[in-house]
Enzyme design. Sequence first.
Site, PDB file in Angstrom:
ATOM      1  N   GLY A 166       9.034   3.940  -0.069  1.00  0.00           N
ATOM      2  CA  GLY A 166       9.818   5.090   0.359  1.00  0.00           C
ATOM      3  C   GLY A 166      10.173   5.054   1.831  1.00  0.00           C
ATOM      4  O   GLY A 166      10.892   5.924   2.316  1.00  0.00           O
ATOM      5  N   TYR A 167       9.633   4.056   2.553  1.00  0.00           N
ATOM      6  CA  TYR A 167       9.908   3.885   3.980  1.00  0.00           C
ATOM      7  C   TYR A 167      10.490   2.501   4.213  1.00  0.00           C
ATOM      8  O   TYR A 167      10.303   1.584   3.404  1.00  0.00           O
ATOM      9  CB  TYR A 167       8.625   4.059   4.797  1.00  0.00           C
ATOM     10  CG  TYR A 167       8.095   5.476   4.787  1.00  0.00           C
ATOM     11  CD1 TYR A 167       8.369   6.347   5.834  1.00  0.00           C
ATOM     12  CD2 TYR A 167       7.328   5.933   3.718  1.00  0.00           C
ATOM     13  CE1 TYR A 167       7.884   7.646   5.816  1.00  0.00           C
ATOM     14  CE2 TYR A 167       6.850   7.232   3.691  1.00  0.00           C
ATOM     15  CZ  TYR A 167       7.136   8.086   4.748  1.00  0.00           C
ATOM     16  OH  TYR A 167       6.670   9.385   4.718  1.00  0.00           O
TER      17      TYR A 167
ATOM     18  N   HIS B 211       8.494  -7.105  -3.378  1.00  0.00           N
ATOM     19  CA  HIS B 211       7.257  -7.667  -3.915  1.00  0.00           C
ATOM     20  C   HIS B 211       7.547  -9.049  -4.522  1.00  0.00           C
ATOM     21  O   HIS B 211       8.025  -9.137  -5.653  1.00  0.00           O
ATOM     22  CB  HIS B 211       6.666  -6.749  -4.992  1.00  0.00           C
ATOM     23  CG  HIS B 211       6.080  -5.495  -4.439  1.00  0.00           C
ATOM     24  ND1 HIS B 211       4.749  -5.376  -4.096  1.00  0.00           N
ATOM     25  CD2 HIS B 211       6.650  -4.301  -4.144  1.00  0.00           C
ATOM     26  CE1 HIS B 211       4.516  -4.165  -3.632  1.00  0.00           C
ATOM     27  NE2 HIS B 211       5.647  -3.500  -3.642  1.00  0.00           N
TER      28      HIS B 211
ATOM     29  N   GLN C 151       5.970  -3.397   6.955  1.00  0.00           N
ATOM     30  CA  GLN C 151       6.246  -2.283   7.865  1.00  0.00           C
ATOM     31  C   GLN C 151       5.242  -2.243   9.014  1.00  0.00           C
ATOM     32  O   GLN C 151       5.604  -1.981  10.168  1.00  0.00           O
ATOM     33  CB  GLN C 151       6.231  -0.977   7.078  1.00  0.00           C
ATOM     34  CG  GLN C 151       7.315  -0.900   6.011  1.00  0.00           C
ATOM     35  CD  GLN C 151       7.044   0.178   4.975  1.00  0.00           C
ATOM     36  OE1 GLN C 151       6.129   0.982   5.115  1.00  0.00           O
ATOM     37  NE2 GLN C 151       7.835   0.196   3.913  1.00  0.00           N
TER      38      GLN C 151
ATOM     39  N   CYS D 111       5.575  -5.520   1.789  1.00  0.00           N
ATOM     40  CA  CYS D 111       5.814  -4.087   1.591  1.00  0.00           C
ATOM     41  C   CYS D 111       5.226  -3.274   2.747  1.00  0.00           C
ATOM     42  O   CYS D 111       5.740  -3.347   3.855  1.00  0.00           O
ATOM     43  CB  CYS D 111       5.280  -3.651   0.230  1.00  0.00           C
ATOM     44  SG  CYS D 111       5.989  -2.079  -0.338  1.00  0.00           S
ATOM     45  N   LEU D 112       4.149  -2.505   2.535  1.00  0.00           N
ATOM     46  CA  LEU D 112       3.547  -1.773   3.655  1.00  0.00           C
ATOM     47  C   LEU D 112       3.105  -2.740   4.741  1.00  0.00           C
ATOM     48  O   LEU D 112       3.226  -2.443   5.940  1.00  0.00           O
ATOM     49  CB  LEU D 112       2.372  -0.930   3.171  1.00  0.00           C
ATOM     50  CG  LEU D 112       1.638  -0.124   4.249  1.00  0.00           C
ATOM     51  CD1 LEU D 112       2.557   0.903   4.897  1.00  0.00           C
ATOM     52  CD2 LEU D 112       0.400   0.560   3.681  1.00  0.00           C
TER      53      LEU D 112
ATOM     54  N   GLY E 103       0.831  -1.196   0.000  1.00  0.00           N
ATOM     55  CA  GLY E 103       0.000   0.000   0.000  1.00  0.00           C
ATOM     56  C   GLY E 103       0.864   1.244   0.000  1.00  0.00           C
ATOM     57  O   GLY E 103       2.092   1.174   0.100  1.00  0.00           O
TER      58      GLY E 103
ATOM     59  N   GLY F 118       2.210   5.292   1.041  1.00  0.00           N
ATOM     60  CA  GLY F 118       2.372   6.260   2.109  1.00  0.00           C
ATOM     61  C   GLY F 118       3.196   5.815   3.298  1.00  0.00           C
ATOM     62  O   GLY F 118       3.848   4.770   3.307  1.00  0.00           O
TER      63      GLY F 118
ATOM     64  N   ASP G 239       5.450 -11.092  -5.655  1.00  0.00           N
ATOM     65  CA  ASP G 239       4.560 -11.267  -6.814  1.00  0.00           C
ATOM     66  C   ASP G 239       5.213 -10.757  -8.084  1.00  0.00           C
ATOM     67  O   ASP G 239       4.927 -11.240  -9.177  1.00  0.00           O
ATOM     68  CB  ASP G 239       3.249 -10.542  -6.575  1.00  0.00           C
ATOM     69  CG  ASP G 239       3.448  -9.122  -6.095  1.00  0.00           C
ATOM     70  OD1 ASP G 239       3.161  -8.200  -6.861  1.00  0.00           O
ATOM     71  OD2 ASP G 239       3.882  -8.911  -4.950  1.00  0.00           O
TER      72      ASP G 239
ATOM     73  N   ASN H  18       8.958  -1.170  -4.413  1.00  0.00           N
ATOM     74  CA  ASN H  18       8.280   0.114  -4.536  1.00  0.00           C
ATOM     75  C   ASN H  18       7.942   0.619  -3.149  1.00  0.00           C
ATOM     76  O   ASN H  18       6.857   0.369  -2.626  1.00  0.00           O
ATOM     77  CB  ASN H  18       7.011  -0.012  -5.387  1.00  0.00           C
ATOM     78  CG  ASN H  18       6.224   1.293  -5.443  1.00  0.00           C
ATOM     79  OD1 ASN H  18       6.734   2.335  -5.081  1.00  0.00           O
ATOM     80  ND2 ASN H  18       4.990   1.211  -5.888  1.00  0.00           N
TER      81      ASN H  18
END
Length: 354
Positions: free
Chosen positions: A289-290, A330, A249, A245-246, A217, A219, A332, A287
Site C-alpha cells: 500500500g506504500y 514479489h 522501501q 517489498c517492505l 512485511g 504496514g 518469489d 502486495n
Amino acid sequence: MKRFLLLEDGTQYEGEAFGSTQTVTGELVFNTGMTGYQESLTDPSYTGQILMFTYPLIGNYGIDSEVSESALICANAVVVNEVSRLSARNDQNTTLEEFMIAHHMPGIKNIDTRMVTKHIREAGVMRAAILDEVTTDSLAELKKAPSDSALVNRIATKQAYPNPAIGKRVVVIDFGLKYSILRELGKRNCDVMVVPPSTSAEAVMNYHPDGVLLSNGPGNPEDVDQTVLTMIQAVQKLVPLFGICLGHQLLALANGAKTQKLKFGHRGFNHPVKNLTTGRIDFTSQNHGYAVDRDSLKQTDLQLTHEELNDHSVEGLRHKDLPVFSVQFHPDAAPGPHDANDVFDEFIQLMNAK
C-alpha cells in the site's frame, strides 16, 4: 447469518457470515488475483487488513498445507462474493471455510466485491468493520478504533532460526517473511539464518553472511524503528544487500529517499513492471500500500531500475556504488507468475562477485 460490511465513509453492504463470527475492524484492501487465496490469507504483509477478493468464486480448490506463506492466517478478515462449499481437488479434504474456522478468522460473503472495489478505487482505501448489525454508534466506534502502527513487531520472528543448506550464507531480516522467499533461497542452496528486525548490524555480521536480504512485511515503512535504518546503512557497506517489498522501501529510507501511501495499493498477480535497463516487461505478484517517492530519489545514491506500467510507481532500485538493489514486487511469486524469478539469481551473482 446476516452480517454487514461498514466502511469508514459510512457506506455499508449487507452479506452473510462465513468462517468465525466475531466483530472485526481493519483497513479494507482488494486483491485482483484469480487464484492464490490461501497464499494471500497467510501472507504476513496482510496483517491488520480486511482482504477482499475481486474474483467472484473463492475456495474452489480447497486448502493445501504445502502452499501457505506462514503458519497462521494473517489478514484480519476476508470479503468474498461467493465461497465454494466443496473442494474440486479430491486429495484435499479441508475447505476454505473450515480453514478459516480453525484459525478463528471471520468472513463475509454474498458481497458485490467488484462494486466495493470500484468504490475504493475512487475514494481510496479506508478502514472498515464486519459486524452483526449497524447501529447509530457503529460508525463512530469504527472511526475511534485504534490504527495498527506496530505491525512488523507483531508478525516478525522474535528469535533467530536457521534454514540450512550448503552454499552462500544469507542472513534474512524478517519484517513479515513469506515462506516462498525461503523456498527460492533454498532452491539456490543458500544457507539461511532468519533474524528479528531488531538485530543490530554487528549481530548480523557475526553470522559471517555472504549477503543480507530484507524481507517483505506489513504496514507503513515509516513506522519501523529507526534502528533498522541504522543497521541497513552499516550492513550495505559490507556485503551485498537485497530488499523485497517492505525491505525495498526500508532500503530507500535508509539511503535518504522517502515513501508515500498509494490511493489503493497494488495487490494481485497481474501487475506489469518494466525493467528500465533491459526494456523487458514482466508480470509480477504484488502486495503493498506504500511506494517509494520517485522525486525523492534525486538527492540519493539510488537509481531507478524498474517501474510499474499502470501508474509508473517505483518498482526497483540499485545503489550507484554498492552491490545493493531492491524490488517492490514479489519475485518469489507464490502462486505466480514467475516472470521475475531471476531476481534471486541476480542476488546470487552479486554474492559470487563479492
